[in-house]
Design an enzyme around this catalytic site. Sequence first.
Site, mmCIF file in Angstrom:
data_model
loop_
_atom_site.group_PDB
_atom_site.id
_atom_site.type_symbol
_atom_site.label_atom_id
_atom_site.label_comp_id
_atom_site.label_asym_id
_atom_site.label_seq_id
_atom_site.Cartn_x
_atom_site.Cartn_y
_atom_site.Cartn_z
ATOM 1 N N CYS A 50 14.103 -8.928 17.080
ATOM 2 C CA CYS A 50 15.270 -8.071 16.838
ATOM 3 C C CYS A 50 15.440 -7.672 15.373
ATOM 4 O O CYS A 50 16.233 -6.790 15.059
ATOM 5 C CB CYS A 50 16.545 -8.750 17.323
ATOM 6 S SG CYS A 50 16.569 -8.938 19.098
ATOM 7 N N HIS A 67 22.883 -5.588 13.789
ATOM 8 C CA HIS A 67 22.151 -5.664 15.059
ATOM 9 C C HIS A 67 23.156 -5.947 16.168
ATOM 10 O O HIS A 67 24.078 -6.756 15.999
ATOM 11 C CB HIS A 67 21.113 -6.786 14.968
ATOM 12 C CG HIS A 67 20.445 -7.085 16.265
ATOM 13 N ND1 HIS A 67 19.840 -6.107 17.032
ATOM 14 C CD2 HIS A 67 20.289 -8.255 16.951
ATOM 15 C CE1 HIS A 67 19.346 -6.669 18.114
ATOM 16 N NE2 HIS A 67 19.598 -7.958 18.094
ATOM 17 N N ASN A 120 21.938 -4.762 23.886
ATOM 18 C CA ASN A 120 20.989 -5.129 22.839
ATOM 19 C C ASN A 120 19.648 -4.444 23.125
ATOM 20 O O ASN A 120 18.909 -4.858 24.010
ATOM 21 C CB ASN A 120 20.826 -6.659 22.830
ATOM 22 C CG ASN A 120 19.867 -7.150 21.776
ATOM 23 O OD1 ASN A 120 19.201 -6.357 21.108
ATOM 24 N ND2 ASN A 120 19.770 -8.458 21.629
HETATM 25 O O1 UT7 Z 1 19.157 -10.383 19.795
HETATM 26 C C1 UT7 Z 1 18.405 -11.547 19.821
HETATM 27 C C2 UT7 Z 1 19.209 -12.732 19.502
HETATM 28 N N1 UT7 Z 1 20.022 -13.098 20.641
HETATM 29 C C3 UT7 Z 1 21.310 -13.342 20.468
HETATM 30 O O2 UT7 Z 1 21.818 -13.184 19.380
HETATM 31 C C4 UT7 Z 1 22.079 -13.880 21.653
HETATM 32 C C5 UT7 Z 1 22.884 -15.079 21.229
HETATM 33 N N2 UT7 Z 1 23.545 -15.759 22.366
HETATM 34 C C6 UT7 Z 1 24.562 -15.195 23.022
HETATM 35 O O3 UT7 Z 1 24.955 -14.086 22.756
HETATM 36 C C7 UT7 Z 1 25.253 -16.035 24.070
HETATM 37 O O4 UT7 Z 1 24.779 -17.368 23.990
HETATM 38 C C8 UT7 Z 1 25.050 -15.517 25.534
HETATM 39 C C9 UT7 Z 1 25.816 -14.207 25.722
HETATM 40 C C10 UT7 Z 1 23.588 -15.320 25.832
HETATM 41 C C11 UT7 Z 1 25.634 -16.515 26.531
HETATM 42 O O5 UT7 Z 1 26.998 -16.740 26.220
HETATM 43 P P1 UT7 Z 1 27.559 -18.220 26.014
HETATM 44 O O6 UT7 Z 1 28.969 -18.078 25.691
HETATM 45 O O7 UT7 Z 1 26.672 -18.904 25.005
HETATM 46 O O8 UT7 Z 1 27.381 -18.825 27.440
HETATM 47 P P2 UT7 Z 1 26.566 -20.110 27.934
HETATM 48 O O9 UT7 Z 1 25.142 -19.746 28.181
HETATM 49 O O10 UT7 Z 1 26.837 -21.285 27.063
HETATM 50 O O11 UT7 Z 1 27.281 -20.370 29.287
HETATM 51 C C12 UT7 Z 1 28.692 -20.744 29.364
HETATM 52 C C13 UT7 Z 1 29.102 -20.720 30.810
HETATM 53 C C14 UT7 Z 1 28.124 -21.476 31.719
HETATM 54 O O12 UT7 Z 1 28.880 -22.019 32.802
HETATM 55 P P3 UT7 Z 1 29.286 -23.553 32.806
HETATM 56 O O13 UT7 Z 1 27.999 -24.325 32.688
HETATM 57 O O14 UT7 Z 1 30.176 -23.752 31.607
HETATM 58 O O15 UT7 Z 1 29.986 -23.713 34.109
HETATM 59 C C15 UT7 Z 1 27.248 -20.398 32.249
HETATM 60 O O16 UT7 Z 1 26.643 -20.730 33.467
HETATM 61 O O17 UT7 Z 1 29.094 -19.366 31.286
HETATM 62 C C16 UT7 Z 1 28.219 -19.255 32.397
HETATM 63 N N3 UT7 Z 1 27.585 -17.958 32.355
HETATM 64 C C17 UT7 Z 1 28.077 -16.874 32.968
HETATM 65 N N4 UT7 Z 1 29.154 -16.698 33.743
HETATM 66 C C18 UT7 Z 1 29.375 -15.475 34.225
HETATM 67 C C19 UT7 Z 1 26.462 -17.614 31.681
HETATM 68 N N5 UT7 Z 1 26.216 -16.308 31.875
HETATM 69 C C20 UT7 Z 1 27.192 -15.826 32.662
HETATM 70 C C21 UT7 Z 1 27.472 -14.572 33.217
HETATM 71 N N6 UT7 Z 1 28.559 -14.425 33.985
HETATM 72 N N7 UT7 Z 1 26.682 -13.493 32.984
#
Ligand code: UT7
Length: 333
Positions: free
Chosen positions: A116, A256, A286
């Site tokens: 990225c 970004h 993204n």
């Molecule tokens: O450009 C390249 C670099 N990449 C980035 O900069 C991305 C950086 N990371 C992020 O932006 C975030 O980590 C994500 C958007 C990818 C994920 O968000 P998060 O707040 O970190 O969520 P998480 O993966 O920690 O998940 C939290 C909860 C989980 O549920 P439980 O275990 O707490 O019950 C996930 O299963 O949210 C759940 N979850 C979702 N729920 C509804 C994860 N994805 C989704 C979804 N819809 N799409």
Amino acid sequence: MGKINAAITGIHGYVPDYILTNKELETLVDTNDEWIVSRTGVKERRILKEEGKGSSELGTQAIKGLLAKTNTSAEDIDLIICATATPDMVFPSTACIIANKVGAKNAFAYDLMAACSGFLFALSTASKFIETGTYKKVIVVGADKMSSIVDYTERATCIIFGDGAGAVLLEPTEDGLGIQDAILRSDGAGMEFLHMKAGGSAKPASHATIDAKEHYIFQDGQPVFKAAVKSMADVSEEIMERNNLSADDVAWLVPHQANKRIIDATARRMGVGNEKVMLNIEKYGNTTNGTIPLCLWEWESKLNKGDNIILAAFGGGFTWGSIFIKWAYDSNK
Ligand code: UT7
């Protein structure tokens, strides 16, 4: 003779027509619009649907538009650098394919891979060819068809990414404008959190790798999120400090577009108000190497000669960086 700087003298972007909405994603994975918007800021993204078309299609469209609007002949281009994480093929380079498609017969062309952050790494690399007086017209294009490596059954990843491209023309200037400074960093220890497991030389494609879904993006979101927030803010603050820029001096932050929360944190650390932050993540998600030039393209009419602009990115590798530009032309003319 004054010092030669590399100035962006034109910009153009391209996104495919198909709009993948949060509503449609709700039919593919267990998610909902409210979660996606509040956790990422993305409402919809563009997808290149046509069979057989890859990132070169996106980059080609962006460059064709750029050549037309800057009244530049393709044959006058000396060099095309394509920043992409989703090349059409392992080889030849996507830049070679694009150069052929746009008719840049006299250019040499190559790809640059920094996930990225690739657009920033490529912009900085390209600027050196101009600053040394080696070349006069260089195009940097960031192009990614992220949909080709997204697993649309993986809800934490598929919601973020989209397809798109943006291209800039770089030319020499001696009036002090253009690219002023760049801070670029990488740390391969971040690999474990963001990578594609198979399809490279370490683990070539096989039936087993396909069955194991190893040709998709693997992302452990939270560690990437934490590193992105810290690293993007660190380099943005550092580039302001070493160029004696206060928040008031900064006309625009061009971050970004990976997650609106990462962007907000970077702007907060810089002390830059939301009104100065280019944000189009809600429309495109993204697009990896496309995000920064797509922002500049969309905001072009608002940019004025002399504007201090900070570009900032973070991505796989890990890689990250920021670039300070003094915008070189009044875009609304
Ligand atoms: O450009 C390249 C670099 N990449 C980035 O900069 C991305 C950086 N990371 C992020 O932006 C975030 O980590 C994500 C958007 C990818 C994920 O968000 P998060 O707040 O970190 O969520 P998480 O993966 O920690 O998940 C939290 C909860 C989980 O549920 P439980 O275990 O707490 O019950 C996930 O299963 O949210 C759940 N979850 C979702 N729920 C509804 C994860 N994805 C989704 C979804 N819809 N799409």
